[in-house]
Design a protein around this motif. Structure first.
Motif, PDB file in Angstrom:
ATOM      1  N   ASP A  72      60.008   2.637  85.980  1.00  0.00           N
ATOM      2  CA  ASP A  72      60.690   3.815  86.524  1.00  0.00           C
ATOM      3  C   ASP A  72      62.198   3.660  86.435  1.00  0.00           C
ATOM      4  OD1 ASP A  72      58.316   5.088  87.106  1.00  0.00           O
ATOM      5  OD2 ASP A  72      58.262   4.362  89.173  1.00  0.00           O
ATOM      6  N   ASP A  73      62.707   2.464  86.738  1.00  0.00           N
ATOM      7  CA  ASP A  73      64.143   2.227  86.642  1.00  0.00           C
ATOM      8  C   ASP A  73      64.622   2.355  85.203  1.00  0.00           C
ATOM      9  OD1 ASP A  73      64.327   1.736  89.348  1.00  0.00           O
ATOM     10  OD2 ASP A  73      64.196  -0.439  89.134  1.00  0.00           O
ATOM     11  N   ALA A  74      63.846   1.838  84.269  1.00  0.00           N
ATOM     12  CA  ALA A  74      64.221   1.916  82.860  1.00  0.00           C
ATOM     13  C   ALA A  74      64.228   3.365  82.403  1.00  0.00           C
ATOM     14  CB  ALA A  74      63.263   1.097  82.001  1.00  0.00           C
ATOM     15  N   PHE A  75      63.253   4.141  82.840  1.00  0.00           N
ATOM     16  CA  PHE A  75      63.187   5.555  82.480  1.00  0.00           C
ATOM     17  C   PHE A  75      64.380   6.308  83.058  1.00  0.00           C
ATOM     18  CE2 PHE A  75      61.844   9.890  83.600  1.00  0.00           C
ATOM     19  CZ  PHE A  75      61.621  10.386  82.330  1.00  0.00           C
ATOM     20  N   THR A  76      64.656   6.085  84.340  1.00  0.00           N
ATOM     21  CA  THR A  76      65.744   6.779  85.008  1.00  0.00           C
ATOM     22  C   THR A  76      67.094   6.418  84.397  1.00  0.00           C
ATOM     23  OG1 THR A  76      64.477   6.793  87.052  1.00  0.00           O
ATOM     24  CG2 THR A  76      66.820   7.230  87.241  1.00  0.00           C
ATOM     25  N   SER A  77      67.294   5.161  84.065  1.00  0.00           N
ATOM     26  CA  SER A  77      68.589   4.747  83.539  1.00  0.00           C
ATOM     27  C   SER A  77      68.829   5.263  82.129  1.00  0.00           C
ATOM     28  CB  SER A  77      68.715   3.222  83.570  1.00  0.00           C
ATOM     29  OG  SER A  77      67.808   2.643  82.665  1.00  0.00           O
ATOM     30  N   SER A  78      67.768   5.638  81.406  1.00  0.00           N
ATOM     31  CA  SER A  78      67.948   6.135  80.049  1.00  0.00           C
ATOM     32  C   SER A  78      68.195   7.642  80.018  1.00  0.00           C
ATOM     33  CB  SER A  78      66.742   5.779  79.179  1.00  0.00           C
ATOM     34  OG  SER A  78      65.608   6.486  79.621  1.00  0.00           O
ATOM     35  N   LEU A  79      68.014   8.323  81.140  1.00  0.00           N
ATOM     36  CA  LEU A  79      68.231   9.759  81.195  1.00  0.00           C
ATOM     37  C   LEU A  79      69.713  10.085  81.294  1.00  0.00           C
ATOM     38  CD1 LEU A  79      65.606  11.215  83.682  1.00  0.00           C
ATOM     39  CD2 LEU A  79      65.707  11.526  81.234  1.00  0.00           C
ATOM     40  N   LYS A  80      70.105  11.152  80.608  1.00  0.00           N
ATOM     41  CA  LYS A  80      71.437  11.689  80.789  1.00  0.00           C
ATOM     42  C   LYS A  80      71.424  12.511  82.064  1.00  0.00           C
ATOM     43  CE  LYS A  80      73.619  13.134  77.245  1.00  0.00           C
ATOM     44  NZ  LYS A  80      74.127  13.719  76.000  1.00  0.00           N
ATOM     45  N   LEU A  81      72.568  12.711  82.664  1.00  0.00           N
ATOM     46  CA  LEU A  81      72.643  13.532  83.867  1.00  0.00           C
ATOM     47  C   LEU A  81      72.543  15.009  83.551  1.00  0.00           C
ATOM     48  CD1 LEU A  81      75.475  11.715  85.830  1.00  0.00           C
ATOM     49  CD2 LEU A  81      73.010  11.581  86.204  1.00  0.00           C
ATOM     50  N   ALA A  82      73.063  15.402  82.381  1.00  0.00           N
ATOM     51  CA  ALA A  82      73.043  16.805  81.992  1.00  0.00           C
ATOM     52  C   ALA A  82      72.976  16.916  80.479  1.00  0.00           C
ATOM     53  CB  ALA A  82      74.290  17.508  82.519  1.00  0.00           C
ATOM     54  N   TYR A  83      72.473  18.061  80.032  1.00  0.00           N
ATOM     55  CA  TYR A  83      72.281  18.302  78.604  1.00  0.00           C
ATOM     56  C   TYR A  83      72.930  19.617  78.196  1.00  0.00           C
ATOM     57  CZ  TYR A  83      68.420  14.957  79.059  1.00  0.00           C
ATOM     58  OH  TYR A  83      67.657  13.854  79.299  1.00  0.00           O
ATOM     59  N   THR A  84      73.407  19.675  76.965  1.00  0.00           N
ATOM     60  CA  THR A  84      73.725  20.959  76.353  1.00  0.00           C
ATOM     61  C   THR A  84      72.392  21.589  75.964  1.00  0.00           C
ATOM     62  OG1 THR A  84      73.845  20.053  74.111  1.00  0.00           O
ATOM     63  CG2 THR A  84      75.897  20.061  75.400  1.00  0.00           C
ATOM     64  N   ILE A  85      72.409  22.833  75.528  1.00  0.00           N
ATOM     65  CA  ILE A  85      71.165  23.483  75.115  1.00  0.00           C
ATOM     66  C   ILE A  85      70.506  22.694  73.990  1.00  0.00           C
ATOM     67  CG2 ILE A  85      70.151  25.549  74.077  1.00  0.00           C
ATOM     68  CD1 ILE A  85      70.957  25.917  76.989  1.00  0.00           C
ATOM     69  N   ASP A  86      71.282  22.336  72.957  1.00  0.00           N
ATOM     70  CA  ASP A  86      70.709  21.601  71.825  1.00  0.00           C
ATOM     71  C   ASP A  86      70.114  20.265  72.258  1.00  0.00           C
ATOM     72  OD1 ASP A  86      71.275  23.614  70.028  1.00  0.00           O
ATOM     73  OD2 ASP A  86      73.197  22.745  69.419  1.00  0.00           O
ATOM     74  N   GLN A  87      70.772  19.566  73.182  1.00  0.00           N
ATOM     75  CA  GLN A  87      70.258  18.286  73.671  1.00  0.00           C
ATOM     76  C   GLN A  87      68.992  18.492  74.497  1.00  0.00           C
ATOM     77  OE1 GLN A  87      73.779  17.047  75.729  1.00  0.00           O
ATOM     78  NE2 GLN A  87      74.519  15.810  73.996  1.00  0.00           N
ATOM     79  N   ALA A  88      68.956  19.552  75.298  1.00  0.00           N
ATOM     80  CA  ALA A  88      67.766  19.843  76.110  1.00  0.00           C
ATOM     81  C   ALA A  88      66.586  20.208  75.222  1.00  0.00           C
ATOM     82  CB  ALA A  88      68.066  20.973  77.101  1.00  0.00           C
ATOM     83  N   VAL A  89      66.873  20.935  74.140  1.00  0.00           N
ATOM     84  CA  VAL A  89      65.825  21.283  73.178  1.00  0.00           C
ATOM     85  C   VAL A  89      65.246  20.013  72.572  1.00  0.00           C
ATOM     86  CG1 VAL A  89      65.479  22.290  70.881  1.00  0.00           C
ATOM     87  CG2 VAL A  89      66.647  23.609  72.660  1.00  0.00           C
ATOM     88  N   GLU A  90      66.117  19.102  72.151  1.00  0.00           N
ATOM     89  CA  GLU A  90      65.649  17.861  71.538  1.00  0.00           C
ATOM     90  C   GLU A  90      64.907  16.975  72.542  1.00  0.00           C
ATOM     91  OE1 GLU A  90      67.402  13.993  69.191  1.00  0.00           O
ATOM     92  OE2 GLU A  90      68.445  15.896  69.004  1.00  0.00           O
ATOM     93  N   ALA A  91      65.417  16.894  73.757  1.00  0.00           N
ATOM     94  CA  ALA A  91      64.806  16.028  74.774  1.00  0.00           C
ATOM     95  C   ALA A  91      63.428  16.549  75.209  1.00  0.00           C
ATOM     96  CB  ALA A  91      65.723  15.903  75.987  1.00  0.00           C
ATOM     97  N   SER A  92      63.263  17.872  75.235  1.00  0.00           N
ATOM     98  CA  SER A  92      62.034  18.452  75.772  1.00  0.00           C
ATOM     99  C   SER A  92      61.009  18.829  74.709  1.00  0.00           C
ATOM    100  CB  SER A  92      62.367  19.710  76.579  1.00  0.00           C
ATOM    101  OG  SER A  92      62.855  20.735  75.721  1.00  0.00           O
ATOM    102  N   GLY A  93      61.475  19.076  73.499  1.00  0.00           N
ATOM    103  CA  GLY A  93      60.567  19.535  72.456  1.00  0.00           C
ATOM    104  C   GLY A  93      60.318  21.034  72.501  1.00  0.00           C
ATOM    105  N   ILE A  94      61.039  21.731  73.355  1.00  0.00           N
ATOM    106  CA  ILE A  94      60.918  23.180  73.468  1.00  0.00           C
ATOM    107  C   ILE A  94      61.972  23.811  72.563  1.00  0.00           C
ATOM    108  CG2 ILE A  94      61.200  25.141  75.050  1.00  0.00           C
ATOM    109  CD1 ILE A  94      60.206  23.299  77.274  1.00  0.00           C
ATOM    110  N   GLY A  95      61.631  24.895  71.902  1.00  0.00           N
ATOM    111  CA  GLY A  95      62.562  25.559  70.995  1.00  0.00           C
ATOM    112  C   GLY A  95      63.707  26.247  71.723  1.00  0.00           C
ATOM    113  N   ARG A  96      64.794  26.507  70.985  1.00  0.00           N
ATOM    114  CA  ARG A  96      65.981  27.164  71.554  1.00  0.00           C
ATOM    115  C   ARG A  96      65.641  28.527  72.149  1.00  0.00           C
ATOM    116  NH1 ARG A  96      71.302  25.993  70.564  1.00  0.00           N
ATOM    117  NH2 ARG A  96      71.826  28.195  70.488  1.00  0.00           N
TER     118      ARG A  96
END
Length: 73
Positions: free
Chosen positions: A8-32
Motif C-alpha cells: 500500500d505504501d509503495a502504491f501510494t508513493s507512486s501516485l501523483k497528487l494531481a493529473y492533467t486530462i492527458d495524464q488522467a486518461v493515461e493513468a486510468s485507461g479511459i478515453g478523453r
C-alpha cells in the motif's frame, strides 16, 4: 536497520497528487471524450488552474471506484 515498505505504501508513493486530462486518461485507461463527459455530468471532479483542468488523484480514484461492477453471467 532495514525498513520494509508495504504494498500500500509503495502504491501510494507512486501516485501523483494531481493529473492533467492527458495524464488522467493515461493513468486510468479511459478515453478523453469519456473523461470530459464524466466531468460535464459532475461524476468526475476537476479543478481549474488557469486554462488547465486538473484532476486530483483522489477524485480520479473515487470516480473509478464509483463505476458499476461488471456482473458475472
Amino acid at each position: 536497520m532495514k525498513t520494509s515498505i508495504s504494498r500500500d505504501d509503495a502504491f501510494t508513493s507512486s501516485l501523483k497528487l494531481a493529473y492533467t486530462i492527458d495524464q488522467a486518461v493515461e493513468a486510468s485507461g479511459i478515453g478523453r471524450t469519456e473523461m470530459f463527459i464524466a466531468m460535464k455530468q459532475g461524476k468526475l471532479r476537476a479543478r481549474k488552474l488557469g486554462k488547465r483542468n486538473i484532476i486530483l488523484a483522489s477524485d480520479l480514484i473515487a470516480f473509478l471506484e464509483s463505476l458499476p461492477v461488471r456482473e458475472v453471467a
